[in-house]
Design a protein around this motif. Structure first.
Motif, PDB file in Angstrom:
ATOM      1  N   GLN A  93       0.795  -1.421   0.111  1.00 58.49           N
ATOM      2  CA  GLN A  93       0.101   0.103   0.015  1.00 58.49           C
ATOM      3  C   GLN A  93       0.735   1.174   0.000  1.00 58.49           C
ATOM      4  O   GLN A  93       0.404   2.269   0.539  1.00 58.49           O
ATOM      5  CB  GLN A  93      -0.922  -0.050   1.195  1.00 58.49           C
ATOM      6  N   VAL A  94       1.871   1.074  -0.559  1.00 65.69           N
ATOM      7  CA  VAL A  94       2.813   2.261  -0.576  1.00 65.69           C
ATOM      8  C   VAL A  94       3.297   2.887   1.026  1.00 65.69           C
ATOM      9  O   VAL A  94       2.988   4.107   0.985  1.00 65.69           O
ATOM     10  CB  VAL A  94       2.681   3.451  -1.505  1.00 65.69           C
ATOM     11  N   SER A 149     -16.116  -4.184   7.203  1.00 61.73           N
ATOM     12  CA  SER A 149     -16.938  -2.924   6.779  1.00 61.73           C
ATOM     13  C   SER A 149     -18.394  -3.427   6.826  1.00 61.73           C
ATOM     14  O   SER A 149     -19.274  -2.592   6.649  1.00 61.73           O
ATOM     15  CB  SER A 149     -16.473  -2.696   5.503  1.00 61.73           C
ATOM     16  N   TRP A 209      -4.226  -8.711   0.898  1.00 66.35           N
ATOM     17  CA  TRP A 209      -4.133  -7.387   0.603  1.00 66.35           C
ATOM     18  C   TRP A 209      -4.296  -6.747  -0.940  1.00 66.35           C
ATOM     19  O   TRP A 209      -4.105  -5.725  -1.393  1.00 66.35           O
ATOM     20  CB  TRP A 209      -2.576  -6.869   1.024  1.00 66.35           C
ATOM     21  N   THR A 210      -4.746  -7.832  -1.780  1.00 67.87           N
ATOM     22  CA  THR A 210      -4.952  -7.486  -3.144  1.00 67.87           C
ATOM     23  C   THR A 210      -6.327  -7.843  -3.560  1.00 67.87           C
ATOM     24  O   THR A 210      -7.058  -7.041  -4.309  1.00 67.87           O
ATOM     25  CB  THR A 210      -4.008  -8.407  -4.090  1.00 67.87           C
ATOM     26  N   LEU A 211      -6.912  -8.713  -3.115  1.00 68.67           N
ATOM     27  CA  LEU A 211      -8.291  -9.076  -3.343  1.00 68.67           C
ATOM     28  C   LEU A 211      -9.525  -8.433  -2.715  1.00 68.67           C
ATOM     29  O   LEU A 211      -9.085  -7.901  -1.324  1.00 68.67           O
ATOM     30  CB  LEU A 211      -8.568 -10.710  -3.349  1.00 68.67           C
ATOM     31  N   THR A 212     -10.760  -8.329  -3.169  1.00 67.00           N
ATOM     32  CA  THR A 212     -11.828  -7.740  -2.685  1.00 67.00           C
ATOM     33  C   THR A 212     -12.494  -9.217  -1.723  1.00 67.00           C
ATOM     34  O   THR A 212     -12.665 -10.156  -2.247  1.00 67.00           O
ATOM     35  CB  THR A 212     -12.754  -7.438  -3.668  1.00 67.00           C
ATOM     36  N   LEU A 234     -12.917   0.229   0.495  1.00 68.48           N
ATOM     37  CA  LEU A 234     -12.919  -0.413   1.926  1.00 68.48           C
ATOM     38  C   LEU A 234     -14.173  -0.943   2.168  1.00 68.48           C
ATOM     39  O   LEU A 234     -14.172  -1.986   3.086  1.00 68.48           O
ATOM     40  CB  LEU A 234     -12.734   0.781   2.770  1.00 68.48           C
ATOM     41  N   ASP A 235     -15.103  -0.648   1.617  1.00 68.98           N
ATOM     42  CA  ASP A 235     -16.663  -0.971   1.986  1.00 68.98           C
ATOM     43  C   ASP A 235     -16.587  -2.614   1.426  1.00 68.98           C
ATOM     44  O   ASP A 235     -17.132  -3.404   1.713  1.00 68.98           O
ATOM     45  CB  ASP A 235     -17.709  -0.266   1.453  1.00 68.98           C
ATOM     46  N   ASN A 262     -11.498  -4.147   0.047  1.00 66.72           N
ATOM     47  CA  ASN A 262     -10.300  -4.058  -0.695  1.00 66.72           C
ATOM     48  C   ASN A 262      -9.526  -2.808  -0.068  1.00 66.72           C
ATOM     49  O   ASN A 262      -9.777  -1.806  -0.087  1.00 66.72           O
ATOM     50  CB  ASN A 262     -10.463  -3.774  -1.950  1.00 66.72           C
ATOM     51  N   PHE A 263      -8.494  -2.823   0.798  1.00 63.96           N
ATOM     52  CA  PHE A 263      -7.764  -1.928   1.674  1.00 63.96           C
ATOM     53  C   PHE A 263      -6.778  -1.475   0.755  1.00 63.96           C
ATOM     54  O   PHE A 263      -6.282  -0.226   1.077  1.00 63.96           O
ATOM     55  CB  PHE A 263      -7.313  -2.793   2.841  1.00 63.96           C
ATOM     56  N   THR A 264      -6.244  -2.097  -0.261  1.00 65.26           N
ATOM     57  CA  THR A 264      -5.042  -1.516  -0.889  1.00 65.26           C
ATOM     58  C   THR A 264      -5.445  -0.185  -1.462  1.00 65.26           C
ATOM     59  O   THR A 264      -4.689   0.840  -1.876  1.00 65.26           O
ATOM     60  CB  THR A 264      -4.253  -2.676  -1.464  1.00 65.26           C
ATOM     61  N   MET A 303      -5.515   3.165  -0.029  1.00 58.87           N
ATOM     62  CA  MET A 303      -4.364   3.934   0.221  1.00 58.87           C
ATOM     63  C   MET A 303      -3.812   4.304  -1.279  1.00 58.87           C
ATOM     64  O   MET A 303      -3.258   5.639  -1.471  1.00 58.87           O
ATOM     65  CB  MET A 303      -3.088   2.760   0.599  1.00 58.87           C
ATOM     66  N   TRP A 304      -4.226   3.565  -2.101  1.00 60.01           N
ATOM     67  CA  TRP A 304      -3.527   4.191  -3.655  1.00 60.01           C
ATOM     68  C   TRP A 304      -4.114   5.203  -3.846  1.00 60.01           C
ATOM     69  O   TRP A 304      -3.423   6.280  -4.322  1.00 60.01           O
ATOM     70  CB  TRP A 304      -3.579   3.068  -4.566  1.00 60.01           C
ATOM     71  N   ARG A 313      -3.087   8.287  -2.077  1.00 56.84           N
ATOM     72  CA  ARG A 313      -1.682   8.867  -2.277  1.00 56.84           C
ATOM     73  C   ARG A 313      -1.849  10.029  -3.397  1.00 56.84           C
ATOM     74  O   ARG A 313      -1.308  11.016  -3.494  1.00 56.84           O
ATOM     75  CB  ARG A 313      -0.800   7.572  -3.112  1.00 56.84           C
ATOM     76  N   LEU A 358      -6.684  -3.367  -9.767  1.00 55.20           N
ATOM     77  CA  LEU A 358      -7.314  -4.017  -8.273  1.00 55.20           C
ATOM     78  C   LEU A 358      -8.775  -3.916  -8.290  1.00 55.20           C
ATOM     79  O   LEU A 358      -9.214  -4.860  -7.596  1.00 55.20           O
ATOM     80  CB  LEU A 358      -6.838  -2.802  -7.458  1.00 55.20           C
TER      81      LEU A 358
END
Lengths: 337, 380
Positions: A55-56, A230, A298-301, B134-135, B138-140, B143-144, B147, B203
């Motif tokens: 996530q940078v 969520s 950390w990639t998928l939904t 987020l809902d 997908n957390f990443t 953040m992207w 940015r 994503l």
């Protein structure tokens, strides 16, 4: 008092060797708990770093100096010192018992994990069956937690968890049957010894099914619907805080290690590998699988409940049966040795 | 009805609730209600049967305060309406005042308003995409998106000194001209942003789980969208091509060339996809603005004490969330006699009970997210 207990055990078994045996058991269990705690703390820190880099971000950087390596320890101490809150209208005994059940089931599975040749607590001849049986108990703890919290979100999470565990255990077991057919034994050590080539090459489909189910078993994204933050806030452990929450958290990571260790043992050739000592190979393979799990998370939904069930019953289960059938057929047509 | 009967009835109702359906209180403290919204949801297992939104936790008498402030003093209050797109609130309000007082604003200010506005739209949609991710779990992507949104905020900080509540627009133009080199910075940002859309797509859009999660969920039929007066991406997602930038041009939008993306079926996916493409259209608009912007002043000469002639005006702009309208009645004094804000999210949110029944709990979160609510604006 301890003397009295020992005396009664003496009387029970009538054998003098019960004392060294007890001491040995105590030491072994301490080692396992120590290993789980260290591994879980490392995994938590590692996951935070991996997620951060995906996530940078940097993740923990302060505690302990080098890349915040002591962050998990600090968090653990914080959780230990926190106030222990039990909701007023919760079902107290069950509420207290639930995290222990979840953790105990994770702990018990470590007994038959072969870290190296001879490096196994007890090489049961039903090893893999034992692991599957024991790890199914975790869902009981989750239902207990959800029910006793007296919270609608927790109850929903627990019900989802029960449905998910039941659905995914079946394809998981059937996918493991393929390699087991080839080995002809349930003992974990024998499974490793039988792999002249890692079974992932012989049984790639089984590995994929197993790994998908394993991710679902451990309630990780994309299958983390029991705790879906969520939707259900935190699912079954929404009312837990402090050390009880930490135990749930540690049990999750301990379980992750178990399912990845099984995958290593059954599909990746266990401790086998050139140059490095066997334990190192075992840990490298297991931690690589753990990394893949984190990567997925950390990639998928997140999937939805109905989709999750569809995948389990309509895709994974038939595929697992197909895999089992083909394996059996090949074994029948070309008997080994 | 006697007391005993009443009690019996209550017991029966309660029994019915615990056996088959239950009311779940979602919010005001819930991670996915995007602020202090409270949804009372009737669940049948996992299926949502009924939904009652409760709002007003953030009500702070915005309109009444406005009636007690002079025209200029209201501008900072408008920032606090939709804090993810403050520039649009400034813009809609200043536009109304300018029309009421018949002030012609300079050309450069018009261009800068559009450049800033479209950058704001990109920032707002980025936040939306992130929180929607987020809902969905997908957390990443969250953040992207943040940015790139940070970079927009940096640009806004350079012009206004603020990151959220800019108060940058004035009646008659802008508070200040942009600093030297700012337009080049915007160009550099766009060059950075354009390849990022493909990253977000990897994503989200291209991911099968993402697609399956939101396709066919929370359908808002076009007739429902119109009868609930939905606007913005909500309306366009339902397949109605209505965009104030084209259909009721304000500023100098008629000089710009851009498409208006619309959806086909009105589900969550369409609303997602409309917003996702709108960001690209905004990039196009900003690029045209950067190309054509003339030099010159940015603030028209206006009186120190502004008095509006007697009359009323309804000014509306296409904010990232829909039609943001400011209605002012002037009685000739320094303060508006009546001041009313038409908040797009408030109107869009009212369509939620139509979309939710039949969804699963997980979908409820996705549908709510797809409305793109900002509670500060809903409650005012």
């Amino acid at each position: 008092m301890i003397g009295g207990v020992l005396e009664s055990l003496y009387g029970l078994f009538g054998e003098w060797w019960i004392i060294p045996r007890l001491i040995e058991m105590f030491v072994v269990v301490s080692i396992i708990i120590g290993f789980i705690s260290v591994a879980a703390m490392f995994l938590i820190w590692w996951e935070r770093k991996i997620s951060a880099h995906i996530q940078v971000r940097f993740g923990p950087m302060r505690v302990g100096g080098w890349h915040g390596w002591a962050q998990s320890i600090a968090d653990g101490i914080k959780l230990l010192l926190k106030e222990d809150i039990i909701p007023a209208r919760a079902d107290r005994p069950i509420f207290i018992l639930a995290p222990m059940v979840v953790f105990a089931s994770a702990l018990a599975a470590y007994v038959v994990i072969p870290f190296g040749p001879g490096l196994i607590v007890q090489d049961l001849n039903i090893g893999i069956l034992y692991i599957i049986a024991i790890s199914s108990l975790a869902v009981l703890g989750i239902i207990m937690a959800g029910w006793s919290s007296n919270n609608k979100y927790a109850a929903l999470g627990a019900l989802r968890s029960a449905a998910q565990a039941v659905s995914y255990e079946i394809p998981l077991i059937i996918s493991l049957l393929g390699p087991l057919l080839i080995v002809g034994s349930l003992s974990m050590t024998k499974i490793v010894e039988a792999q002249y080539v890692p079974f992932i090459l012989v049984q790639p489909l089984a590995f994929l099914i197993y790994f998908t189910c394993a991710v679902a078993e451990t309630n990780r994204l994309p299958f983390d619907i029991p705790e879906a933050e969520s939707e259900l806030v935190a699912g079954f452990h929404v009312e837990y805080s402090g050390m009880r929450f930490a135990i749930f958290f540690m049990a999750e990571y301990a379980n992750m290690f178990v399912v990845c260790a099984i995958a290593t043992t059954v599909f990746l050739g266990g401790w086998k590998g050139p140059l490095l000592p066997p334990v190192a190979w075992f840990l490298i393979k297991t931690f690589f699988l753990l990394f893949v799990m984190m990567w997925l998370r950390w990639t998928l939904t997140r999937t939805r409940v109905d989709q999750l069930m569809n995948v389990a019953w309509k895709v994974l289960l038939p595929l697992a049966f197909v895999n089992l059938g083909i394996t059996g057929l090949v074994m029948l047509l070309y008997p080994v040795g | 009805m006697t007391t005993v009967n009443l009690q019996l009835q209550q017991i029966k109702e309660r029994a019915a609730e615990t056996m088959e359906e239950m009311w779940v209180n979602m919010g005001p403290q819930h991670p996915s209600t995007h602020g202090v919204l409270r949804l009372l949801i009737k669940l049948d297992g996992e299926v949502v049967r009924e939904c009652i939104p409760y709002m007003g936790y953030m009500h702070r008498c915005h309109e009444k305060i406005g009636e007690n402030r002079s025209y200029v003093q209201i501008i900072p209050y408008t920032d606090r309406l939709d804090y993810l797109a403050s520039m649009y609130n400034n813009w809609a309000y200043c536009l109304g005042c300018e029309r009421l007082m018949e002030i012609q604003i300079p050309e450069r200010a018009e261009y800068l308003r559009i450049i800033i506005g479209e950058l704001q739209r990109i920032a707002s949609h980025l936040i939306w995409l992130g929180t929607f991710g987020l809902d969905l779990g997908n957390f990443t992507i969250f953040m992207w998106c943040f940015r790139e949104r940070e970079m927009v905020l940096d640009l806004f900080e350079a012009v206004s000194g603020q990151r959220i509540n800019y108060s940058f627009m004035r009646i008659g133009g802008l508070a200040l001209d942009v600093p030297e080199g700012w337009l080049a910075d915007v160009k550099a940002f766009l060059a950075w942003l354009k390849p990022r859309f493909a990253e977000y797509d990897r994503l989200s859009t291209d991911n099968v789980i993402w697609q399956k999660r939101i396709q066919g969920v929370g359908i808002l039929k076009p007739e429902d969208a119109i009868s609930y007066a939905a606007s913005g991406p909500m309306l366009r997602g339902s397949g109605i091509q209505w965009d104030l930038r084209r259909d009721d041009p304000y500023g100098i939008y008629d000089r710009f060339d851009f498409d208006i993306p619309i959806g086909t079926s009105g589900d969550v996916w369409d609303r997602f996809w409309v917003r996702r493409r709108e960001m690209e259209e905004s990039v196009k608009i900003v690029e045209q603005g950067l190309r054509d912007i003339p030099p010159g002043p940015v603030l028209a000469p206006v009186a120190k004490k502004l008095r509006a002639p007697v009359g009323d005006i309804y000014s509306r702009v296409e904010s990232p969330r829909g039609e943001l309208g400011h209605y002012l009645i002037a009685d000739g004094s320094e303060k508006p006699y009546r001041y009313k804000v038409r908040a797009p999210t408030f109107v869009n949110l009212s369509a939620l009970p139509v979309m939710l029944p039949g969804c699963l709990v997980a979908d409820a979160v996705a549908v709510l997210g797809s409305i793109d609510i900002v509670l500060c604006e809903v409650d005012r």
